[in-house]
Enzyme design. Structure first.
Site, PDB file in Angstrom:
ATOM      1  N   LYS A  41      36.702  24.175  60.327  1.00  0.00           N
ATOM      2  CA  LYS A  41      36.696  25.451  59.591  1.00  0.00           C
ATOM      3  C   LYS A  41      35.800  25.323  58.365  1.00  0.00           C
ATOM      4  CE  LYS A  41      40.793  24.242  56.920  1.00  0.00           C
ATOM      5  NZ  LYS A  41      42.264  24.276  56.871  1.00  0.00           N
ATOM      6  N   TYR A 266      23.823  27.847  25.699  1.00  0.00           N
ATOM      7  CA  TYR A 266      24.381  29.132  25.279  1.00  0.00           C
ATOM      8  C   TYR A 266      25.523  28.968  24.277  1.00  0.00           C
ATOM      9  CZ  TYR A 266      21.662  31.352  28.948  1.00  0.00           C
ATOM     10  OH  TYR A 266      20.637  31.801  29.726  1.00  0.00           O
TER      11      TYR A 266
HETATM   12  C1  LIG Z   1      42.828  22.977  57.171  1.00  0.00           C
HETATM   13  C2  LIG Z   1      43.926  22.792  58.121  1.00  0.00           C
HETATM   14  C3  LIG Z   1      44.117  21.554  58.733  1.00  0.00           C
HETATM   15  C4  LIG Z   1      43.311  20.332  58.369  1.00  0.00           C
HETATM   16  O1  LIG Z   1      43.668  19.863  57.110  1.00  0.00           O
HETATM   17  P1  LIG Z   1      43.030  18.530  56.476  1.00  0.00           P
HETATM   18  O2  LIG Z   1      43.899  18.219  55.328  1.00  0.00           O
HETATM   19  O3  LIG Z   1      41.636  18.870  56.053  1.00  0.00           O
HETATM   20  O4  LIG Z   1      43.040  17.494  57.530  1.00  0.00           O
HETATM   21  C5  LIG Z   1      45.119  21.470  59.688  1.00  0.00           C
HETATM   22  N1  LIG Z   1      45.891  22.528  60.011  1.00  0.00           N
HETATM   23  C6  LIG Z   1      45.724  23.732  59.429  1.00  0.00           C
HETATM   24  C7  LIG Z   1      46.611  24.854  59.819  1.00  0.00           C
HETATM   25  C8  LIG Z   1      44.753  23.905  58.462  1.00  0.00           C
HETATM   26  O5  LIG Z   1      44.614  25.092  57.871  1.00  0.00           O
END
Ligand SMILES: *Cc1c(COP(=O)(O)O)cnc(C)c1O
Length: 374
Positions: A41, A266
């Protein structure tokens, strides 16, 4: 990035060889008989999903996790034919748009079960949905069946989808040993309830929970599959050989000497207490060098830490290079990664930007051109 910039101000180097090595290490940690879902993702945590899919395929991973339809499309386009799970609830519009990419959807409400049921009846949904349970977890999108109303909704979902359910999932909010034991027990109890109240066959359903932190924890949980992202990108467990996979670099674009009392940046938020040599560096908050950085922030030039002074501009930061010999115009500046021995460690970069590396990776990967090392 609209058009590739042949001479970018700042850039990411993505180490595909290290992603491959991290994946191999991670697969070695998976207990016998369990599956592994590679979580890609957020455009593979900022690394570029199209470039990461081939690595996952090469090592025989049969399940990929995504969240958006664009990511699902990219995974299929890269030739992956295996299980593709959307790791969050989706709108009816998203579900419809992902039918041709054979996405396995999460279902946690009768309304979505009805949508899926319609697509099953019309023959357009080829995949098996996953029943997403909260199990005292994230309270994000899982169905909470600790309540009577929740159990009724669960029965309604099971009634509509019956044996089409291919998975039961939950997501643990904490991986501290005690929390993990508690979450796991609760999840297993709820899974048992689902089997007791449906015609689902245990061996036809993938029961899954647990992420990277669960995989590396000493607590063994009852899961058919681990869903892991962070571990692929070297965010955890360097002592086991996992290595970070993304560098962020920029260049020295100006070197100037300024006298004692000069204000910097700034709002004149910083001043020089003596004459100093300052470097202007071609990265700013546009490129993910966050404006709300800590005051004791450093970047590395020639593998030496140099303090960043004053407020971060949109396209520039200023660093004090007085103490580093031989700094030249055009020198590479490392914000993170790069040459070995970089004093800006993961712990340091997380501290100075006030967040976790996964947050930085996803941001940097989107805001900078990416170059790939194989
Ligand atoms: C992002 C996610 C993962 C993976 O998590 P990591 O800590 O990056 O391994 C697994 N399950 C779900 C539902 C997620 O949203």
């Amino acid at each position: 990035m609209t058009t590739p910039d042949p001479c970018p101000s700042s850039w990411c180097t993505i180490h595909l060889d290290r992603i491959a090595a991290n994946l191999a290490l991670a697969l070695g940690l998976v207990p016998e008989g369990r599956r592994f879902c590679a979580v890609l993702k957020a455009d593979a945590y900022g690394h570029g999903i199209a470039q990461v899919v081939p690595i996952v395929r090469e090592q025989g991973v049969t399940c990929i996790g995504i969240t958006s339809n664009a990511e699902a499309r990219a995974v299929r386009k890269a030739g992956f034919d295996g299980d593709l799970i959307r790791l969050r609830a989706a709108t009816p519009h998203e579900i419809e748009g992902a039918l041709s990419d054979r996405v396995q959807e999460y279902v946690s409400s009768p309304a979505i079960a009805r949508e899926l049921h319609q697509h099953i009846k019309s023959g357009r949904l080829k995949t098996k949905p996953h029943l997403a349970l909260n199990a005292g977890g994230m309270s994000r999108d899982g169905l909470e069946i600790a309540t009577t109303a929740g159990r009724e909704n669960c029965l309604a979902i099971l009634d509509l989808l019956g044996e089409r359910i291919g998975g039961i999932s939950s997501h643990f909010p904490s991986n501290l040993p005690q929390d993990l034991c508690h979450s796991n027990n609760l999840f297993q109890k709820q899974v048992d309830w689902v089997f007791d109240n449906s015609h689902l066959q245990r061996d036809a359903v993938c029961v899954h929970a647990g992420s990277s932190l669960t995989l590396i924890s000493d607590t063994d949980i009852d899961t058919d599959m681990y869903r892991c992202g962070a571990i692929l990108y070297g965010i955890l467990k360097p002592e086991l050989g996992f290595r970070p996979t993304l560098d962020l670099e920029a260049r020295v674009v100006s070197l100037q000497d300024y006298p004692e009392g000069s204000s910097i940046g700034y709002d004149r938020a910083a001043h020089l207490s003596g004459g100093r040599r300052l470097a202007c560096i071609s990265i700013g908050y546009e490129n993910g060098f966050r404006r709300l950085v800590q005051e004791d922030c450093v970047v590395a030039i020639r593998n030496q830490p140099v303090p960043v002074l004053g407020k971060v501009s949109m396209n520039a930061i200023v660093a004090d290079v007085t103490e580093v010999a031989g700094v030249s115009l055009g020198d590479t500046v490392s914000i993170f990664g790069g040459a070995s021995g970089n004093p800006v460690t993961q712990q340091r970069v997380e501290q100075q930007f006030g967040t976790i590396l996964a947050d930085l990776y996803t941001d940097w990967g989107l805001r900078n051109p990416r170059f790939y090392r194989r």
